[in-house]
Design an enzyme around this catalytic site. Structure first.
Site, PDB file in Angstrom:
ATOM      1  N   ASP B  11       0.800  -1.195   0.151  1.00 31.57           N
ATOM      2  CA  ASP B  11       0.150  -0.138   0.112  1.00 31.57           C
ATOM      3  C   ASP B  11       0.906   1.032  -0.438  1.00 31.57           C
ATOM      4  O   ASP B  11       1.470   1.262   0.589  1.00 31.57           O
ATOM      5  CB  ASP B  11      -0.932  -0.064   0.774  1.00 31.57           C
ATOM      6  CG  ASP B  11      -2.064  -0.949   0.933  1.00 31.57           C
ATOM      7  OD1 ASP B  11      -2.550  -1.638  -0.355  1.00 31.57           O
ATOM      8  OD2 ASP B  11      -2.488  -1.523   2.163  1.00 31.57           O
ATOM      9  N   ASP B 130     -13.923  -5.852  -2.394  1.00 34.43           N
ATOM     10  CA  ASP B 130     -13.823  -6.105  -1.567  1.00 34.43           C
ATOM     11  C   ASP B 130     -15.450  -6.360  -1.250  1.00 34.43           C
ATOM     12  O   ASP B 130     -16.451  -5.812  -1.584  1.00 34.43           O
ATOM     13  CB  ASP B 130     -13.535  -4.566  -0.884  1.00 34.43           C
ATOM     14  CG  ASP B 130     -12.382  -4.207  -0.971  1.00 34.43           C
ATOM     15  OD1 ASP B 130     -11.060  -4.706  -0.986  1.00 34.43           O
ATOM     16  OD2 ASP B 130     -11.705  -3.555  -0.838  1.00 34.43           O
TER      17      ASP B 130
END
Lengths: 212, 259
Positions: B11, B130
């Site tokens: 990330d 997700d």
């Protein structure tokens, strides 16, 4: 110097970055004179065979490539570049370059892996190859080395052209050709150390051939 | 036989590597290019970069990271975060990524999947999903719902149905991330992963919850995934990638062991 054929259907920059990293002089080009002056030609490719062939035909680079092969210039085809060196591809029902006999076929989703699970298409990821005949490209590379594949169609030249195979559901051709005219279905520029070694071997061969 | 892939996920925020738990509380843990190179040298099979800010002004910093990675790392890598248009896709592919991952951008506008596949080929288009577990209902028969905005917004879409839609639109791969498991180190959501792997015939990456080699082994066997995404388990030095590969391979999975 190596010429990376620029025909807007390839992963030219990935190949150039790998050669830069190896310190191998190269240029991305569609200029016949530059290609003619190079020690060897890399013919990359991603995407669809039909689109790639169209681009070659409209730019006349199909003829340039064939002339170079005729003149004995070392050539390395990669992925779609490897596929359209054959006579025909099932992808987009494409009549291809015909530099090497044979055709390119779609993976059969009914095939299963050794553990019995059905194969997923595209064949995407790392797989090992089995060498069938001697090849300068594989010099110094461990037999256990794996290469990065991403494709839904596979080359099927006559057996006498097969240098190495890979197994995904069934055995298929991973490298075909012969001295100075090679094609690899995987992406050496994205296959880590063994892939970089293969590119280095190709350049060494090209330099040697130009001296001879 | 194809090897199963181990994929570290980085990330990136403002050009730095960060890590949070359940999508919150991100802290700076290093330089993304350095870290990516270390994972490449350690035998990572692929790398995923996620731009977690994706604000307009920071996009340039992120694309610069992508270009530096492409010049130093010779394995495939994908890039996600803030991809909403074909032009966004083109920018990261031109910068040197092999694949681009769309997530909420595809939920809001599914056509981006087919447009991306037509422009760059299916192999370049990953859909990140997700997912949160919910009560089974008529709208969500599987009991797994698609969420966006880091898990804060429920979309009323069944995860299995969405996976099938993504495949039909031309996605080349799905990355299934369980928000419930993310960052917990309690193991992947195997039921969800298996349901999606069975529903589609494209490769499926399991994401969220890796805490041990056994979890990863389960994801690529029981879970039916072709790859396991990892983050905290390697970012904090608990395991190196060779440790993980040796152990998972020792359990009987086929992995790439020479690099």
């Amino acid at each position: 110097m190596l010429a990376i054929l620029d025909y807007k259907a390839g992963n030219q920059t990935s190949v150039r970055r790998a050669l830069d990293h190896l310190g191998i002089p190269c240029v991305i080009t569609a200029d016949p004179a530059v290609i003619a002056g190079a020690h060897g030609v890399i013919f990359p490719g991603v995407g669809a065979a039909g689109q790639a062939m169209n681009e070659l035909l409209t730019t006349g680079l199909d003829k340039v490539l064939k002339d170079q092969v005729q003149a004995g210039k070392p050539l390395l085809g990669i992925c779609v570049g490897c596929q359209i060196m054959l006579d025909y591809s099932q992808e987009n029902d494409t009549r291809a370059l015909g530099i090497v006999p044979g055709e390119c076929r779609l993976f059969n989703a009914a095939w299963t892996e050794e553990d019995g699970t059905p194969i997923r298409v595209p064949h995407m990821g790392w797989n090992s190859i089995v060498q069938k005949r001697p090849c300068e490209l594989l010099k110094g590379i461990e037999p256990e080395a794996e290469f990065y594949f991403v494709h839904s169609y596979y080359p099927a030249p006559p057996e006498s052209y097969v240098i190495a195979t890979c197994t995904y559901g069934e055995e298929f051709c991973a490298i075909h050709g012969g001295p100075g005219l090679w094609a690899v279905q995987f992406h050496p520029e994205k296959s880590g150390r063994p892939g970089l070694a293969l590119l280095r071997n190709f350049y060494a061969y090209c330099k040697e051939a130009s001296r001879a | 036989m194809l090897s199963k892939r181990i994929i570290p996920c980085l990330d990136v925020r403002n050009g730095r590597l960060t890590k949070g738990v359940k999508f919150e509380g991100n802290v700076d843990i290093g330089d993304p290019v350095e870290t990516a190179r270390r994972y490449y040298e350690q035998g990572a099979d692929e790398i995923v970069f996620y731009d977690i800010t994706a604000s307009h002004e920071d996009r340039g910093i992120f694309l610069d990271v992508v270009e530096r990675v492409a010049s130093e790392i010779f394995i495939p890598f994908s890039v996600g975060g803030g991809i909403n248009t074909v032009e966004d896709m083109r920018a990261v592919l031109v910068a040197g990524a092999e694949k681009v991952s769309v997530n909420s951008g595809a939920v809001k506008n599914p056509d981006i999947i087919s447009q991306g596949a037509a422009a760059f080929g299916s192999q370049a288009i990953v859909v990140g999903m997700d997912v949160k577990q919910v009560q089974k209902s008529e709208a969500i028969p599987s009991g797994y719902e698609i969420v966006i905005h880091g898990g804060r917004k429920f979309m009323g879409m069944d995860a299995i149905e969405w996976a099938r839609t993504c495949e039909a639109l031309g996605a080349g791969e799905l990355c299934v991330n369980s928000i419930d498991a993310d960052g917990t180190k309690d193991g992947y959501e195997l039921t969800l992963t298996r349901m999606i792997a069975d529903a589609v015939s494209i490769p499926v990456i399991a994401s969220g919850g890796a805490g041990s080699p056994a979890h990863m082994y389960d994801a690529i066997t029981k879970g039916g995934a072709t790859a396991a995404l990892i983050a905290s388990i390697v970012h904090y030095g608990q395991y190196t990638i060779p440790d993980l590969k040796r152990q998972i391979s020792g359990m009987g999975a086929k992995l790439r062991m020479v690099w």
